[in-house]
Each structure stands twice: as structure tokens, then as C-alpha cells.
Motif scaffolding. Structure first.
Motif, PDB file in Angstrom:
ATOM      1  N   TRP A   1     -19.777  64.487 -42.125  1.00 22.40           N
ATOM      2  CA  TRP A   1     -21.022  63.875 -42.592  1.00 22.40           C
ATOM      3  C   TRP A   1     -20.779  62.452 -43.086  1.00 22.40           C
ATOM      4  N   GLU A   2     -21.913  61.728 -43.271  1.00 21.16           N
ATOM      5  CA  GLU A   2     -21.849  60.351 -43.751  1.00 21.16           C
ATOM      6  C   GLU A   2     -23.146  60.005 -44.473  1.00 21.16           C
ATOM      7  N   ILE A   3     -23.025  59.250 -45.567  1.00 22.41           N
ATOM      8  CA  ILE A   3     -24.182  58.679 -46.268  1.00 22.41           C
ATOM      9  C   ILE A   3     -23.965  57.169 -46.256  1.00 22.41           C
ATOM     10  N   GLU A   4     -24.644  56.491 -45.339  1.00 19.94           N
ATOM     11  CA  GLU A   4     -24.421  55.052 -45.161  1.00 19.94           C
ATOM     12  C   GLU A   4     -24.800  54.241 -46.385  1.00 19.94           C
TER      13      GLU A   4
ATOM     14  N   MET B   1     -15.784  65.492 -44.864  1.00 18.89           N
ATOM     15  CA  MET B   1     -15.779  66.672 -44.031  1.00 18.89           C
ATOM     16  C   MET B   1     -15.823  67.901 -44.943  1.00 18.89           C
ATOM     17  N   ASP B   2     -16.704  68.831 -44.618  1.00 20.04           N
ATOM     18  CA  ASP B   2     -16.796  70.080 -45.373  1.00 20.04           C
ATOM     19  C   ASP B   2     -16.469  71.230 -44.439  1.00 20.04           C
ATOM     20  N   TYR B   3     -15.824  72.242 -44.994  1.00 18.67           N
ATOM     21  CA  TYR B   3     -15.478  73.447 -44.245  1.00 18.67           C
ATOM     22  C   TYR B   3     -16.265  74.603 -44.847  1.00 18.67           C
ATOM     23  N   ILE B   4     -17.108  75.233 -44.026  1.00 13.32           N
ATOM     24  CA  ILE B   4     -18.001  76.295 -44.473  1.00 13.32           C
ATOM     25  C   ILE B   4     -17.553  77.621 -43.862  1.00 13.32           C
TER      26      ILE B   4
ATOM     27  N   GLY C   1     -13.642  70.798 -49.139  1.00 14.90           N
ATOM     28  CA  GLY C   1     -14.409  69.582 -48.913  1.00 14.90           C
ATOM     29  C   GLY C   1     -13.549  68.360 -49.098  1.00 14.90           C
ATOM     30  N   GLU C   2     -13.723  67.377 -48.228  1.00 14.26           N
ATOM     31  CA  GLU C   2     -13.015  66.112 -48.332  1.00 14.26           C
ATOM     32  C   GLU C   2     -14.056  65.003 -48.352  1.00 14.26           C
ATOM     33  N   GLU C   3     -13.921  64.095 -49.300  1.00 10.84           N
ATOM     34  CA  GLU C   3     -14.913  63.030 -49.448  1.00 10.84           C
ATOM     35  C   GLU C   3     -14.214  61.718 -49.732  1.00 10.84           C
ATOM     36  N   THR C   4     -14.721  60.642 -49.103  1.00 10.68           N
ATOM     37  CA  THR C   4     -14.161  59.316 -49.314  1.00 10.68           C
ATOM     38  C   THR C   4     -15.306  58.343 -49.606  1.00 10.68           C
ATOM     39  N   ASN C   5     -15.082  57.468 -50.564  1.00  9.35           N
ATOM     40  CA  ASN C   5     -16.042  56.407 -50.885  1.00  9.35           C
ATOM     41  C   ASN C   5     -15.417  55.086 -50.498  1.00  9.35           C
ATOM     42  N   CYS C   6     -16.243  54.169 -50.006  1.00  9.42           N
ATOM     43  CA  CYS C   6     -15.745  52.842 -49.588  1.00  9.42           C
ATOM     44  C   CYS C   6     -15.266  52.042 -50.776  1.00  9.42           C
TER      45      CYS C   6
END
Length: 89
Positions: free
Chosen positions: A61-64, A71-74, A84-89
Motif C-alpha cells: 500500500w501507499e499514502i501519497e 506492506m501488510d501480511y494478513i 506490517g512494514e511501514e516506511t515514511n519519507c
């Protein structure tokens, strides 16, 4: 001796056949879970890809507007997030 080998093989086959069940939730339901988890305010969550394997859905997923992506694993049986893996710019 042959009887014990037969019993072990039968148990192994039963174990494999019961663990390879079909998913209880669909890919669309997994995507909905991810979108609801990341929806905050008016920010739009864009789904880049979704795939299924090894008992879980992998949803990218992405929130521009917030410059976030991940990326999430369900889990395909319970619908719970496994990782869940999340990265912020």
C-alpha cells in the motif's frame, strides 16, 4: 515394521491435507482490512499490489499525501494482521 511405516505415512498425508485448507477470507477482504487500518482522515490509501501465499495475503500500500508506504501480511484464515512494514519519507 511395514505396518508402522504405513501408519506414519498415513499420518503424514493427513497432516499435509488438513494444513493446506482454502482461505477463509478473500483477497478483497484482505485489501479492505489494510485500507481500514491505514485510513486516517481524508488521506487516500492506494493499494499497489496484493498476492496470496503460505497462508497469508501480502498487500502493498501507499499514502501519497503523507509520504507513507508499506506492506501488510494478513492471515488468510482469521483476517488478522500477521506482520506490517511501514516506511515514511
Amino acid at each position: 515394521m511395514r505396518k508402522s511405516i504405513f501408519i506414519v505415512m498415513l499420518a503424514f498425508i493427513l497432516l499435509i491435507s488438513t494444513s493446506c485448507g482454502s482461505p477463509k477470507i478473500t483477497e478483497e477482504e484482505a485489501i479492505t482490512i489494510v485500507v481500514e487500518r491505514h485510513s486516517v482522515g481524508s488521506e487516500e490509501v492506494n493499494i499497489k499490489s496484493a498476492s496470496h501465499g503460505f497462508g497469508k495475503y501480502k498487500v502493498e500500500w501507499e499514502i501519497e499525501t503523507a509520504c507513507e508506504f508499506g506492506m501488510d501480511y494478513i492471515d488468510d484464515q482469521s483476517g488478522e494482521m500477521v506482520k506490517g512494514e511501514e516506511t515514511n519519507c
